[in-house]
Motif scaffolding. Structure first.
Motif, mmCIF file in Angstrom:
data_model
loop_
_atom_site.group_PDB
_atom_site.id
_atom_site.type_symbol
_atom_site.label_atom_id
_atom_site.label_comp_id
_atom_site.label_asym_id
_atom_site.label_seq_id
_atom_site.Cartn_x
_atom_site.Cartn_y
_atom_site.Cartn_z
ATOM 1 N N ARG A 96 0.826 -1.225 0.000
ATOM 2 C CA ARG A 96 0.000 0.000 0.000
ATOM 3 C C ARG A 96 0.852 1.264 0.000
ATOM 4 N N TYR A 97 2.163 1.122 0.086
ATOM 5 C CA TYR A 97 3.045 2.282 0.174
ATOM 6 C C TYR A 97 3.432 2.783 -1.208
ATOM 7 N N ARG A 98 3.581 4.115 -1.303
ATOM 8 C CA ARG A 98 3.970 4.733 -2.570
ATOM 9 C C ARG A 98 5.111 5.739 -2.409
ATOM 10 N N PHE A 99 5.747 5.777 -1.242
ATOM 11 C CA PHE A 99 6.840 6.740 -1.073
ATOM 12 C C PHE A 99 7.993 6.496 -2.044
ATOM 13 N N PRO A 100 8.293 5.236 -2.473
ATOM 14 C CA PRO A 100 9.347 5.071 -3.484
ATOM 15 C C PRO A 100 8.978 5.686 -4.838
ATOM 16 N N LEU A 101 7.678 5.776 -5.109
ATOM 17 C CA LEU A 101 7.256 6.444 -6.340
ATOM 18 C C LEU A 101 7.632 7.918 -6.280
ATOM 19 N N VAL A 102 7.429 8.530 -5.133
ATOM 20 C CA VAL A 102 7.855 9.915 -4.935
ATOM 21 C C VAL A 102 9.374 10.012 -5.026
ATOM 22 N N TRP A 103 10.058 9.040 -4.438
ATOM 23 C CA TRP A 103 11.521 9.024 -4.459
ATOM 24 C C TRP A 103 12.045 8.931 -5.890
ATOM 25 N N SER A 104 11.356 8.172 -6.735
ATOM 26 C CA SER A 104 11.799 8.055 -8.125
ATOM 27 C C SER A 104 11.714 9.385 -8.861
ATOM 28 N N ALA A 105 10.901 10.300 -8.350
ATOM 29 C CA ALA A 105 10.831 11.649 -8.926
ATOM 30 C C ALA A 105 11.930 12.539 -8.375
ATOM 31 N N THR A 106 12.154 12.489 -7.060
ATOM 32 C CA THR A 106 13.097 13.432 -6.446
ATOM 33 C C THR A 106 14.554 13.003 -6.573
ATOM 34 N N VAL A 107 14.818 11.712 -6.764
ATOM 35 C CA VAL A 107 16.212 11.242 -6.776
ATOM 36 C C VAL A 107 17.012 11.816 -7.938
ATOM 37 N N MET A 108 16.329 12.241 -8.987
ATOM 38 C CA MET A 108 17.041 12.803 -10.131
ATOM 39 C C MET A 108 17.707 14.134 -9.794
ATOM 40 N N LEU A 109 17.314 14.739 -8.673
ATOM 41 C CA LEU A 109 17.996 15.954 -8.228
ATOM 42 C C LEU A 109 19.472 15.689 -7.949
ATOM 43 N N SER A 110 19.814 14.442 -7.656
ATOM 44 C CA SER A 110 21.209 14.118 -7.330
ATOM 45 C C SER A 110 22.142 14.342 -8.511
ATOM 46 N N TYR A 111 21.609 14.341 -9.741
ATOM 47 C CA TYR A 111 22.459 14.578 -10.911
ATOM 48 C C TYR A 111 22.944 16.016 -11.007
ATOM 49 N N LEU B 98 24.143 20.041 -1.295
ATOM 50 C CA LEU B 98 23.500 19.370 -0.168
ATOM 51 C C LEU B 98 22.095 19.890 0.104
ATOM 52 N N TRP B 99 21.790 21.095 -0.366
ATOM 53 C CA TRP B 99 20.419 21.585 -0.230
ATOM 54 C C TRP B 99 19.472 20.759 -1.098
ATOM 55 N N LEU B 100 19.916 20.411 -2.287
ATOM 56 C CA LEU B 100 19.077 19.575 -3.155
ATOM 57 C C LEU B 100 18.944 18.163 -2.589
ATOM 58 N N VAL B 101 20.026 17.661 -2.005
ATOM 59 C CA VAL B 101 19.954 16.345 -1.353
ATOM 60 C C VAL B 101 18.937 16.394 -0.214
ATOM 61 N N ALA B 102 18.969 17.471 0.559
ATOM 62 C CA ALA B 102 18.016 17.616 1.665
ATOM 63 C C ALA B 102 16.587 17.666 1.157
ATOM 64 N N ILE B 103 16.360 18.407 0.081
ATOM 65 C CA ILE B 103 15.010 18.495 -0.492
ATOM 66 C C ILE B 103 14.536 17.112 -0.939
ATOM 67 N N GLU B 104 15.422 16.378 -1.604
ATOM 68 C CA GLU B 104 15.079 15.028 -2.070
ATOM 69 C C GLU B 104 14.567 14.153 -0.933
ATOM 70 N N TYR B 105 15.313 14.098 0.160
ATOM 71 C CA TYR B 105 14.973 13.182 1.251
ATOM 72 C C TYR B 105 13.860 13.708 2.148
ATOM 73 N N ILE B 106 13.796 15.008 2.338
ATOM 74 C CA ILE B 106 12.712 15.564 3.161
ATOM 75 C C ILE B 106 11.359 15.256 2.540
#
Length: 478
Positions: free
Chosen positions: A417-432, A444-452
């Protein structure tokens, strides 16, 4: 037929056409250092993907066609976001010459001037980079087999090897979609859920585009879970072993199967350690224990068999040293570790990765033990959920989290029932954004945004289940 399809699936088809054009630009026009273009194109792709699945969820065949067609755009392209495939080609060409790729580094051959060891040695070494080339390979045997197949069929062509890799990954993704659908049916979940993985631009770009073999590993994982749902636990053990021999990550899954095997997947009790009188629990566990032991023995045995052709006195030392580097030396897109690192700088004045890195896996092991013994994992879906949460915790504790790592929690979440990895698949591209025109410089601000964003969404899912259920039914149908 076409007119009827257009009439009822106009929006998904139109969005798929927009995606085709956008993927073409992503594959042929994008440079990794152009962060603004990368994130812009990805935002368009992610929005299109979301609405394609939401609007076209009743036509499984159409979504499958889209999933394959969008991947085919990348067939003749050299990856533009990752250099790892050059090392894959190097290992494969060594293997085809009868050389053990685990015993030497590319750098050792380059420095010795032994450029004839593999075709295009200099080009491959420069492509993979000095950092990759200076370390022993850490890719398990199933990966090495795929690398060798590419070496056999592509000759001295780098793009030919990439096409072999890409074809393998596309076939693996199609297999995931097919067996993922079957597993969803077994679990009584909507079959279109598999396309939150299969049509996700993150998966298409990182697997098919950038040639990462999480898809092959995850194919074996899904097939293993499906076989387990059918009661074919011996074949399931073989498949999970092959997934480990592709990527080592599924080793973390093994403790979490314990309750499922010891209770035969019984859903009646709410807690593993209660509900039954202790004598009944003891008899039940004793009766089912051999099956669990055999399952683990089969997994271990098959893994050892796959490694057997490479075993030498130096193998364990080299392979172990390469794995240890991920905990002691490498830092990228971490979350909890970066907070710990900051505290270290403030208190003692230097980077404490050498001390903290080896400690984090012990914390993960403790978490796995708690999840295995104290959480109700008696049903298959509960077991998958436990694996999802445990793997996500492992990544939160890791010193290095490359974008493609998120593929594992993303696939697992479609069976829960969880969908947080779906959100993660959107935000993880900030790491590039770390790969700019002036070289590597992590923001590191973008990394923080990704994980928050991901952590907040996860907390929302945990503590507002009724709200999540409503959203899931109306938007992504959990």
């Amino acid at each position: 037929m076409i007119e009827r399809l257009w009439k009822y699936q106009k929006t998904p088809i139109a969005l798929a056409i927009v995606s085709l054009v956008t993927y073409y630009l992503f594959a042929f026009q994008l440079e990794r250092a152009n962060t603004a273009l990368l994130l812009s194109l990805y935002s368009i792709l992610f929005a299109c993907f979301y609405f394609i699945v939401s609007k076209g969820k009743n036509d499984f065949s159409l979504l499958l066609v889209f999933a394959v067609a969008l991947r085919l755009i990348f067939i003749p392209v050299i990856p533009n976001l990752s250099q790892d495939f050059y090392r894959f080609i190097w290992d494969g060409r060594m293997f085809t010459q009868g050389l053990n790729p685990y015993l030497t580094t590319p750098q050792s051959y380059i420095e010795a001037g032994n450029l004839q060891i593999v075709a295009q040695a200099r080009q491959l070494y420069e492509g993979m980079g000095a950092l990759n080339g200076s370390h022993f390979t850490n890719y398990p045997p199933v990966n090495q087999l795929i690398f060798a197949i590419a070496g056999l069929f592509s000759g001295n062509s780098i793009i030919g090897a990439a096409i072999v890799f890409r074809t393998t990954i596309i076939l693996a993704d199609v297999g995931i979609i097919i067996y993922g659908k079957k597993l969803l049916q077994k679990l009584g979940l909507p079959i279109h859920n598999i396309f939150w993985y299969g049509l996700n631009p993150f998966i298409i770009i990182e697997m098919t585009g950038n040639l990462h073999f999480e898809s092959v590993m995850l194919f074996f994982v899904v097939l293993s879970l499906y076989l387990l749902a059918q009661g074919k636990w011996i074949l399931s053990a073989v498949m999970i072993a092959l997934s480990i021999s592709t990527k080592l990550l599924p080793l973390l899954f093994l403790p979490l199967f314990m309750q499922y095997f010891l209770t035969r997947g019984d859903r009646k009790t709410t807690h593993f350690r209660s509900s039954y009188p202790w004598k009944v629990r003891f008899r039940e566990i004793t009766k089912n224990l051999p099956r669990l032991v055999y399952f683990y023995l089969i997994v271990i045995g098959v893994v050892i068999l796959t490694f057997l052709p490479f075993l030498t006195n130096e193998f364990a030392e080299n392979f172990g040293a390469s794995i240890a580097l991920w905990f002691k030396k490498f830092e990228f897109n971490a979350s909890v570790y970066y907070i710990i690192r900051y505290i270290g700088y403030q208190t003692i004045g230097w980077n404490i990765i050498g001390d903290v890195g080896p400690l984090l896996p012990k914390i993960v092991l403790g978490f796995l033990i708690v999840m295995a013994f104290f959480r109700n994992n008696r049903s298959l879906q509960a077991t998958i959920t436990a694996i999802l949460i445990s793997i996500s915790f492992y990544f939160l504790m890791s010193t290095t989290v490359h974008p493609w790592y998120v593929a594992t929690p993303l696939l697992l979440c479609v069976f829960t029932r969880y969908r947080f990895p779906l959100v993660w698949s959107a935000t993880v591209m900030l790491s590039y954004a770390a790969y700019g025109a002036n070289g590597f410089n992590e923001n590191l601000w973008l990394v923080a945004i990704e994980y928050i964003i991901v952590i907040v969404f996860f907390i929302w899912e945990v503590y507002r289940p009724s709200k999540v259920t409503i959203v899931a039914k109306t938007a992504i149908e959990s």
